[in-house]
Write a protein that holds these residues in place. Structure first.
Motif, PDB file in Angstrom:
ATOM      1  N   ILE A  59       0.836  -1.204   0.000  1.00 37.80           N
ATOM      2  CA  ILE A  59       0.000   0.000   0.000  1.00 37.80           C
ATOM      3  C   ILE A  59       0.870   1.252   0.000  1.00 37.80           C
ATOM      4  O   ILE A  59       0.575   2.229  -0.693  1.00 37.80           O
ATOM      5  CB  ILE A  59      -0.968  -0.022   1.197  1.00 37.80           C
ATOM      6  CG1 ILE A  59      -1.963  -1.186   1.057  1.00 37.80           C
ATOM      7  CG2 ILE A  59      -1.712   1.304   1.321  1.00 37.80           C
ATOM      8  CD1 ILE A  59      -2.785  -1.455   2.303  1.00 37.80           C
ATOM      9  N   GLY A  60       1.958   1.235   0.760  1.00 36.55           N
ATOM     10  CA  GLY A  60       2.862   2.383   0.813  1.00 36.55           C
ATOM     11  C   GLY A  60       3.489   2.702  -0.530  1.00 36.55           C
ATOM     12  O   GLY A  60       3.538   3.865  -0.946  1.00 36.55           O
ATOM     13  N   SER A  65       3.554   6.076  -5.394  1.00 35.73           N
ATOM     14  CA  SER A  65       3.461   6.253  -6.843  1.00 35.73           C
ATOM     15  C   SER A  65       2.306   7.185  -7.221  1.00 35.73           C
ATOM     16  O   SER A  65       2.430   8.000  -8.122  1.00 35.73           O
ATOM     17  CB  SER A  65       3.276   4.910  -7.545  1.00 35.73           C
ATOM     18  OG  SER A  65       4.398   4.098  -7.347  1.00 35.73           O
ATOM     19  N   LEU A  66       1.182   7.049  -6.521  1.00 43.82           N
ATOM     20  CA  LEU A  66       0.022   7.899  -6.825  1.00 43.82           C
ATOM     21  C   LEU A  66       0.257   9.355  -6.434  1.00 43.82           C
ATOM     22  O   LEU A  66      -0.088  10.263  -7.180  1.00 43.82           O
ATOM     23  CB  LEU A  66      -1.211   7.406  -6.065  1.00 43.82           C
ATOM     24  CG  LEU A  66      -2.025   6.299  -6.686  1.00 43.82           C
ATOM     25  CD1 LEU A  66      -3.189   5.943  -5.768  1.00 43.82           C
ATOM     26  CD2 LEU A  66      -2.538   6.687  -8.047  1.00 43.82           C
ATOM     27  N   LEU A  67       0.838   9.561  -5.254  1.00 45.55           N
ATOM     28  CA  LEU A  67       0.979  10.910  -4.719  1.00 45.55           C
ATOM     29  C   LEU A  67       2.303  11.576  -5.065  1.00 45.55           C
ATOM     30  O   LEU A  67       2.476  12.767  -4.806  1.00 45.55           O
ATOM     31  CB  LEU A  67       0.801  10.878  -3.194  1.00 45.55           C
ATOM     32  CG  LEU A  67      -0.515  10.287  -2.691  1.00 45.55           C
ATOM     33  CD1 LEU A  67      -0.511  10.172  -1.182  1.00 45.55           C
ATOM     34  CD2 LEU A  67      -1.687  11.115  -3.175  1.00 45.55           C
ATOM     35  N   GLY A  68       3.259  10.792  -5.576  1.00 42.44           N
ATOM     36  CA  GLY A  68       4.562  11.344  -5.921  1.00 42.44           C
ATOM     37  C   GLY A  68       5.416  11.689  -4.710  1.00 42.44           C
ATOM     38  O   GLY A  68       6.238  12.594  -4.752  1.00 42.44           O
ATOM     39  N   THR A  69       5.227  10.969  -3.621  1.00 44.77           N
ATOM     40  CA  THR A  69       5.997  11.215  -2.398  1.00 44.77           C
ATOM     41  C   THR A  69       7.184  10.259  -2.324  1.00 44.77           C
ATOM     42  O   THR A  69       7.317   9.349  -3.137  1.00 44.77           O
ATOM     43  CB  THR A  69       5.119  11.015  -1.147  1.00 44.77           C
ATOM     44  OG1 THR A  69       4.627   9.671  -1.137  1.00 44.77           O
ATOM     45  CG2 THR A  69       3.951  11.976  -1.129  1.00 44.77           C
ATOM     46  N   SER A  70       8.019  10.453  -1.331  1.00 44.90           N
ATOM     47  CA  SER A  70       9.164   9.580  -1.099  1.00 44.90           C
ATOM     48  C   SER A  70       8.684   8.160  -0.822  1.00 44.90           C
ATOM     49  O   SER A  70       7.773   7.954  -0.002  1.00 44.90           O
ATOM     50  CB  SER A  70       9.959  10.097   0.104  1.00 44.90           C
ATOM     51  OG  SER A  70      10.802   9.107   0.618  1.00 44.90           O
ATOM     52  N   GLN A  71       9.304   7.181  -1.484  1.00 48.05           N
ATOM     53  CA  GLN A  71       8.883   5.790  -1.280  1.00 48.05           C
ATOM     54  C   GLN A  71       9.093   5.349   0.160  1.00 48.05           C
ATOM     55  O   GLN A  71       8.203   4.746   0.760  1.00 48.05           O
ATOM     56  CB  GLN A  71       9.647   4.833  -2.210  1.00 48.05           C
ATOM     57  CG  GLN A  71       9.267   4.939  -3.636  1.00 48.05           C
ATOM     58  CD  GLN A  71      10.284   5.736  -4.428  1.00 48.05           C
ATOM     59  OE1 GLN A  71      11.282   6.196  -3.893  1.00 48.05           O
ATOM     60  NE2 GLN A  71      10.015   5.910  -5.710  1.00 48.05           N
ATOM     61  N   ILE A  72      10.269   5.642   0.717  1.00 50.95           N
ATOM     62  CA  ILE A  72      10.564   5.155   2.068  1.00 50.95           C
ATOM     63  C   ILE A  72       9.623   5.801   3.081  1.00 50.95           C
ATOM     64  O   ILE A  72       9.132   5.147   3.994  1.00 50.95           O
ATOM     65  CB  ILE A  72      12.050   5.342   2.450  1.00 50.95           C
ATOM     66  CG1 ILE A  72      12.372   4.615   3.759  1.00 50.95           C
ATOM     67  CG2 ILE A  72      12.430   6.798   2.554  1.00 50.95           C
ATOM     68  CD1 ILE A  72      12.288   3.129   3.681  1.00 50.95           C
ATOM     69  N   LEU A  73       9.343   7.094   2.915  1.00 52.43           N
ATOM     70  CA  LEU A  73       8.433   7.761   3.847  1.00 52.43           C
ATOM     71  C   LEU A  73       7.034   7.167   3.760  1.00 52.43           C
ATOM     72  O   LEU A  73       6.405   6.873   4.779  1.00 52.43           O
ATOM     73  CB  LEU A  73       8.392   9.263   3.571  1.00 52.43           C
ATOM     74  CG  LEU A  73       7.467  10.071   4.473  1.00 52.43           C
ATOM     75  CD1 LEU A  73       7.917   9.971   5.922  1.00 52.43           C
ATOM     76  CD2 LEU A  73       7.413  11.512   4.022  1.00 52.43           C
ATOM     77  N   SER A  74       6.539   6.955   2.561  1.00 54.15           N
ATOM     78  CA  SER A  74       5.200   6.377   2.395  1.00 54.15           C
ATOM     79  C   SER A  74       5.119   4.978   2.980  1.00 54.15           C
ATOM     80  O   SER A  74       4.159   4.645   3.684  1.00 54.15           O
ATOM     81  CB  SER A  74       4.825   6.323   0.912  1.00 54.15           C
ATOM     82  OG  SER A  74       4.731   7.609   0.384  1.00 54.15           O
ATOM     83  N   VAL A  75       6.120   4.179   2.712  1.00 49.19           N
ATOM     84  CA  VAL A  75       6.126   2.801   3.210  1.00 49.19           C
ATOM     85  C   VAL A  75       6.223   2.780   4.730  1.00 49.19           C
ATOM     86  O   VAL A  75       5.505   2.025   5.399  1.00 49.19           O
ATOM     87  CB  VAL A  75       7.284   2.009   2.555  1.00 49.19           C
ATOM     88  CG1 VAL A  75       7.520   0.696   3.255  1.00 49.19           C
ATOM     89  CG2 VAL A  75       6.993   1.781   1.085  1.00 49.19           C
ATOM     90  N   VAL A  76       7.084   3.616   5.299  1.00 46.64           N
ATOM     91  CA  VAL A  76       7.237   3.665   6.759  1.00 46.64           C
ATOM     92  C   VAL A  76       5.936   4.107   7.421  1.00 46.64           C
ATOM     93  O   VAL A  76       5.476   3.497   8.391  1.00 46.64           O
ATOM     94  CB  VAL A  76       8.407   4.597   7.158  1.00 46.64           C
ATOM     95  CG1 VAL A  76       8.357   4.947   8.634  1.00 46.64           C
ATOM     96  CG2 VAL A  76       9.737   3.955   6.823  1.00 46.64           C
ATOM     97  N   VAL A  78       2.755   4.087   6.270  1.00 46.63           N
ATOM     98  CA  VAL A  78       1.641   3.138   6.119  1.00 46.63           C
ATOM     99  C   VAL A  78       1.872   1.887   6.967  1.00 46.63           C
ATOM    100  O   VAL A  78       0.968   1.428   7.675  1.00 46.63           O
ATOM    101  CB  VAL A  78       1.423   2.769   4.638  1.00 46.63           C
ATOM    102  CG1 VAL A  78       0.417   1.641   4.500  1.00 46.63           C
ATOM    103  CG2 VAL A  78       0.973   3.980   3.846  1.00 46.63           C
ATOM    104  N   THR A  79       3.075   1.342   6.932  1.00 47.55           N
ATOM    105  CA  THR A  79       3.352   0.125   7.704  1.00 47.55           C
ATOM    106  C   THR A  79       3.261   0.389   9.204  1.00 47.55           C
ATOM    107  O   THR A  79       2.683  -0.414   9.947  1.00 47.55           O
ATOM    108  CB  THR A  79       4.737  -0.443   7.339  1.00 47.55           C
ATOM    109  OG1 THR A  79       4.797  -0.629   5.929  1.00 47.55           O
ATOM    110  CG2 THR A  79       4.988  -1.766   8.030  1.00 47.55           C
TER     111      THR A  79
END
Length: 153
Positions: A59-60, A65-76, A78-79
């Motif tokens: 999900i992160g 990808s949808l919001l164009g944010t940092s991958q690591i920040l999004s993953v951290v 959401v998880t």
């Protein structure tokens, strides 16, 4: 990609998430969360940790990808939110996220684990129906100590 706990697919999704559409990643993570509960409630053996972490990654990456944010920040974020909400134990969720993610994200991990861990879940959604949440536990213990001190006085 949603078979078993997801522990074996964590590296796969980490390095190949860009091959999937963002909506598919979000769908895979969401389906994984629901199927994990169905399987555990049906008597299958296993736990929540790896499936929740896999879902958070999926999900992160999709949201990133949808919001164009940092991958690591999004993953951290959401998880940590999923772990904090499902475990209802902010310290336990924080310990798990520290194991899996870079330490430079500790501030985000702590903030999200504590925010999500303090949100009370409806009884139907709790892993342990008797666990009413972190804040309830703190307040209840504090109330018991006050009651005990008044009884002994």
């Amino acid at each position: 990609m949603t078979m078993f706990s997801g522990g074996s697919d964590i590296q796969l999704i980490q390095y190949e998430y860009y091959q999937y559409t963002p909506w598919l990643l979000i769908l895979i993570g969401t389906v994984k969360l629901f199927l994990t509960n169905v399987c555990i409630d049906s008597g299958w053996r296993g736990g929540h940790f790896f499936p929740v972490i896999f879902s958070g990654l999926s999900i992160g990456y999709g949201l990133s990808s949808l919001l164009g944010t940092s991958q690591i920040l999004s993953v951290v974020v959401v998880t940590a939110a999923l772990l904090g909400t499902i475990l209802q134990q902010p310290f336990g969720a924080l310990a798990l996220t520290v194991i899996f993610f870079p330490i430079d994200q500790l501030g985000w991990m702590a903030a999200v684990c504590f925010a999500a861990g303090c949100i009370p879940l409806p009884r139907v959604l709790r892993m342990n129906p008797e666990n009413r949440g972190f804040i309830y536990g703190l307040m209840h213990r504090k109330g018991q100590k006050k009651l005990a001190s008044h009884k002994s006085a």
